[in-house]
Design a protein around this motif. Structure first.
Motif, PDB file in Angstrom:
ATOM      1  N   ARG A  94       0.819  -1.222   0.000  1.00  0.00           N
ATOM      2  CA  ARG A  94       0.000   0.000   0.000  1.00  0.00           C
ATOM      3  C   ARG A  94       0.851   1.269   0.000  1.00  0.00           C
ATOM      4  O   ARG A  94       0.475   2.287   0.580  1.00  0.00           O
ATOM      5  CB  ARG A  94      -0.978   0.026   1.183  1.00  0.00           C
ATOM      6  N   GLU A 138     -10.170  -0.708   4.485  1.00  0.00           N
ATOM      7  CA  GLU A 138      -9.976  -0.548   3.042  1.00  0.00           C
ATOM      8  C   GLU A 138      -8.835   0.439   2.780  1.00  0.00           C
ATOM      9  O   GLU A 138      -8.661   1.418   3.528  1.00  0.00           O
ATOM     10  CB  GLU A 138     -11.256  -0.030   2.393  1.00  0.00           C
ATOM     11  N   PRO A 153      -6.093   5.261  -1.665  1.00  0.00           N
ATOM     12  CA  PRO A 153      -5.104   5.460  -2.727  1.00  0.00           C
ATOM     13  C   PRO A 153      -4.254   6.698  -2.499  1.00  0.00           C
ATOM     14  O   PRO A 153      -4.693   7.661  -1.849  1.00  0.00           O
ATOM     15  CB  PRO A 153      -5.965   5.607  -3.983  1.00  0.00           C
ATOM     16  N   TYR A 200     -10.610   4.835  -8.472  1.00  0.00           N
ATOM     17  CA  TYR A 200      -9.678   4.098  -7.627  1.00  0.00           C
ATOM     18  C   TYR A 200      -9.819   4.485  -6.154  1.00  0.00           C
ATOM     19  O   TYR A 200      -9.539   3.696  -5.261  1.00  0.00           O
ATOM     20  CB  TYR A 200      -8.259   4.384  -8.116  1.00  0.00           C
ATOM     21  N   TRP A 239     -11.644  -0.165  -4.671  1.00  0.00           N
ATOM     22  CA  TRP A 239     -10.245  -0.603  -4.735  1.00  0.00           C
ATOM     23  C   TRP A 239     -10.025  -1.699  -5.760  1.00  0.00           C
ATOM     24  O   TRP A 239      -9.032  -1.708  -6.482  1.00  0.00           O
ATOM     25  CB  TRP A 239      -9.824  -1.066  -3.342  1.00  0.00           C
TER      26      TRP A 239
END
Length: 763
Positions: free
Chosen positions: A200, A283, A286, A390, A394
């Motif tokens: 991530r 979650e 981005p 995005y 996801w």
């Protein structure tokens, strides 16, 4: 002297002479080897080599110092470009905040020790066995295998590089020993947890705590710490938000391993351990600049690059490849065409999302679109649609494989029949003109025996005698279920694999003829691109090139070998033109004003219980697969039916997916082209007759439905009215036209209790 004494004298003489006259050369050689390799000499050589090695190591220890942190430890941005070299995205600034070890709870620190190096507080900073194994594997070309200590991993991450060489491993060993002597264990542990990559785009425990749990490192629980520690083994594979079912099982096992080790070391009581539950991460958020479709494209490019780094041996594992890409400094050029990408996004908006209103209809919030567009001549992925945004969704809908492709799988069955030169139960070759029984819920037969599968056609419609061409046009489930058994389901699965489908978990059972396996738009685009490319394998390629400093990654050729014959592939293409000109896609594609005479082949599909709808179609120069998926907006994100979405009774493949396809394809296709086909079954489909006006239309079919032209060698059916009377055509077999079975005799296709006969789809 008597005779006896004389004999004894000669014997004594003979014994004295024997050594001179009978000594063998082998004995001489053996004696020489013994003199050369005595135990004293062997032992002496061994000690000499040991002393030499020790001396060399002492020299290395004196010469090699602890260097400054390397450039890779100070992560750079990666640059992602469109195919024309223009900038698509930069992956942002370094997402790392170094925190003092005192800010990390003691038990959380111990989770990393329990995960990676239980002897950390006792060892001298190196694992001699692991290092020796690593040196041997490097020398033998096997890459890096075997564990290292936390100290060694920190040295590799912060002071050295990820390259797999003997010199780098020796430096790692020396620096680790020196660092362990000069610095405290807490200093080393702090460096390790602050420099490691957690996925991530998170470097260090503070960034990871925020990325996965929206909290600071000092507020992490032991359970959360154990997950982050487990994550280091495979950051992408173990990220709960995108992990496969197998990946989730692996990370849970690793999480349990960490906590069990803490109990074993006395850092956690058994009662505390027993009460712990797996802490599901939140979650992902981005990174800035990854909004819209860019995040999906960048992630797809990274996955491709990581896979290739492992394949070419630059990285020894996916974990190491992720760290190399995450370290930054890459310039990655994608095959994405900037104009086609914009056109695809525009088509999805115009044809679908602008018509959805979640405030008016709850089901509209469930609709997810995914699409992938491929050049069949080069294999380049020229456009991709991953989802609404995005930041908001996801999962990449273009690459996800958890929805059924439904009737878009039917061309694969026909390709297998033509490639294997299969025959019906009656022994007649299967061609576009072969006549089958299209009765709904008709029992599939195999050598006179029922196989226990009787799929229902859309709306339970009976077609009676029907050609393969017309059955493809109208997507008749009963015909292709029988054809799959006629070909042999193992052969169907084999050809599916050749064309590019993932068949690892695909069972060779009749229910698969309804497309009940999982597949992605990108995967289906590759299958149809192989058909479009006359049977030469096309593997869709997202990345065009990747460079890092002076290292260029060599990407594999997307176009491979001939996997099915050109005639088999071209015959399927010929048949699929009928789906557009005379079948379930005619309203959205054939009659589209932007078509301008462009020849098109394609197939619609709608899965069981309307949870997915597809159109995969192609021209000679462009293949695009569009899928719509029903997905709940809340965890655990279950698959949901799409009935009544956008005010439509049912979302069919010939509806929104075909409309998105047409809006995009006809807008970017350029010059009108025709298929150049090598087939004995006709290069085009021409309607030749219409049924009687008494035939009842369905929602997907106009009142008058022309069928396709049938070759003279096989008489066409005289009607499309439902028929329970066996046909008289000599090419039709008795098993093919057995009476329809009762509704309860067929197993479900995906376990849906409300669909016991396996409706499959409309086409």
């Amino acid at each position: 002297m008597g005779r006896a004494e004389d004999r004894r004298a000669r014997q004594r003489g003979g014994r004295r002479a024997a050594p001179k006259s009978h000594r063998s050369s082998a004995a001489v050689g053996k004696s020489g080897i013994r003199r050369l390799f005595t135990w004293k000499k062997i032992l002496g050589t061994f000690f000499a080599l040991c002393l030499l090695g020790m001396g060399a190591f002492i020299v290395l220890y004196m010469v090699i110092g602890i260097p400054e942190g390397n450039a890779d430890a100070k992560r750079q941005s990666n640059i992602y470009q469109y195919s024309d070299g223009s900038i698509m995205a930069r992956d942002g600034k370094v997402n790392r905040e170094v925190v003092d070890l005192s800010r990390v709870p003691k038990d959380v620190r111990r989770t990393f020790v329990a995960a990676e190096n239980k002897t950390f507080y006792k060892d001298a900073g190196v694992d001699l066995k692991g290092t020796a194994r690593g040196l041997f594997n490097t020398l033998s070309g096997r890459g890096s295998q075997g564990g290292s200590t936390i100290t060694q991993q920190y040295v590799k991450n912060y002071y050295l590089s990820q390259e797999q060489t003997v010199s780098r491993k020796l430096k790692e060993l020396v620096i680790s020993l020196k660092l362990d002597r000069e610095k405290s264990k807490d200093y080393i542990l702090a460096g390790y947890i602050n420099t490691s990559y957690y996925g991530r785009n998170a470097y260090g425990i503070q960034a990871a705590a925020q990325a996965y749990y929206r909290t600071d490192a000092e507020k992490l629980t032991v359970e959360q710490g154990a997950y982050l520690a487990a994550l280091l083994q495979a950051p992408s594979q173990y990220d709960w938000a995108v992990a496969s079912e197998g990946g989730k099982k692996l990370v849970k096992a690793r999480w349990n391993y960490v906590l069990d080790n803490m109990v074993e070391e006395g850092w956690l009581s058994r009662s505390e351990r027993a009460g712990m539950k797996f802490p599901v991460p939140k979650e992902p958020k981005p990174a800035p600049g990854m909004e819209g479709q860019k995040g999906y494209l960048v992630n797809a490019a990274n996955a491709t690059l990581e896979k290739q780094l492992v394949a070419e041996g630059t990285a020894s594992s996916r974990k190491e490849a992720e760290a190399m890409v995450g370290a930054g400094g890459w310039t990655v050029t994608l095959n994405i065409d900037k104009k086609k990408q914009a056109a695809l996004e525009k088509s999805v908006k115009q044809q679908l999302t602008s018509k959805l209103d979640p405030d008016k209809r709850k089901v509209d919030a469930y609709i997810q679109a995914g699409a992938a567009s491929v050049n069949p001549k080069t294999g380049a992925v020229v456009a991709m649609y991953g989802g609404q945004d995005y930041f908001k969704h996801w999962t990449n809908n273009a690459t996800r494989t958890d929805y059924q492709p439904a009737s878009t799988f039917k061309p694969v069955i026909l390709a297998a029949a033509l490639e294997e030169q299969a025959k019906t139960q009656d022994g007649d070759p299967i061609t576009a003109s072969t006549v089958y029984d299209g009765t709904s819920k008709r029992q599939v037969m195999d050598n006179g025996s029922k196989v226990g599968f009787a799929p229902e056609n859309e709306d339970d419609k009976d077609y009676g005698p029907i050609s393969v061409q017309t059955a493809m046009n109208k997507s008749v489930n009963s015909v292709f279920a029988q054809m799959g058994v006629d070909v042999g389901m193992s052969e169907v699965v084999k050809v599916a694999g050749k064309l590019g489908m993932d068949t690892e978990n695909m069972e060779a059972v009749p229910a698969q003829t309804l497309g009940s396996m999982g597949a992605s738009p990108l995967q289906m685009a590759g299958v149809y691109a192989t058909l479009d490319n006359h049977g030469k394998k096309v593997t869709p390629a997202v990345v065009k090139s990747a460079e890092h400093l002076n290292h260029t990654v060599t990407m594999p050729d997307p176009v491979g070998d001939q996997v099915i014959s050109p005639e088999a592939a071209d015959s399927v293409t010929s048949v699929l033109t009928g789906v557009v000109d005379d079948g379930t896609a005619q309203e959205s594609v054939r009659n589209n004003p932007g078509r301008d005479g462009q020849q098109v082949a394609g197939k619609t599909g709608t899965s069981d219980n309307n949870k997915s709808a597809w159109f995969t179609g192609y021209t000679p120069n462009l293949v695009t697969s569009v899928g719509l998926f029903g997905e709940d907006t809340k965890p655990p994100y279950k698959h949901m039916p799409m009935y009544k979405a956008a005010g439509e009774p049912r979302i069919n493949g010939g509806g929104f997916p075909a409309q998105i396809w047409a809006g995009y394809t006809f807008g970017v296709m350029g010059e009108v082209t025709k298929f150049d086909l090598d087939t004995q079954q006709g290069a085009a489909v021409k309607p030749t007759w219409t049924p009687t006006p008494t035939q009842e239309p369905t929602t997907e079919e106009p009142t008058q439905e022309p069928t396709t032209e049938e070759p003279s060698s096989s008489p066409p059916p005289t009607t499309e009215e439902p028929s329970s009377t066996p046909p008289t055509s000599p090419s039709t077999t008795p098993p093919t036209f057995s009476p329809p079975a009762s509704p309860g005799t067929s197993p479900p296709t995906d376990g849906d209790p409300f669909d016991p006969v396996g409706r499959g789809d409309e086409g």
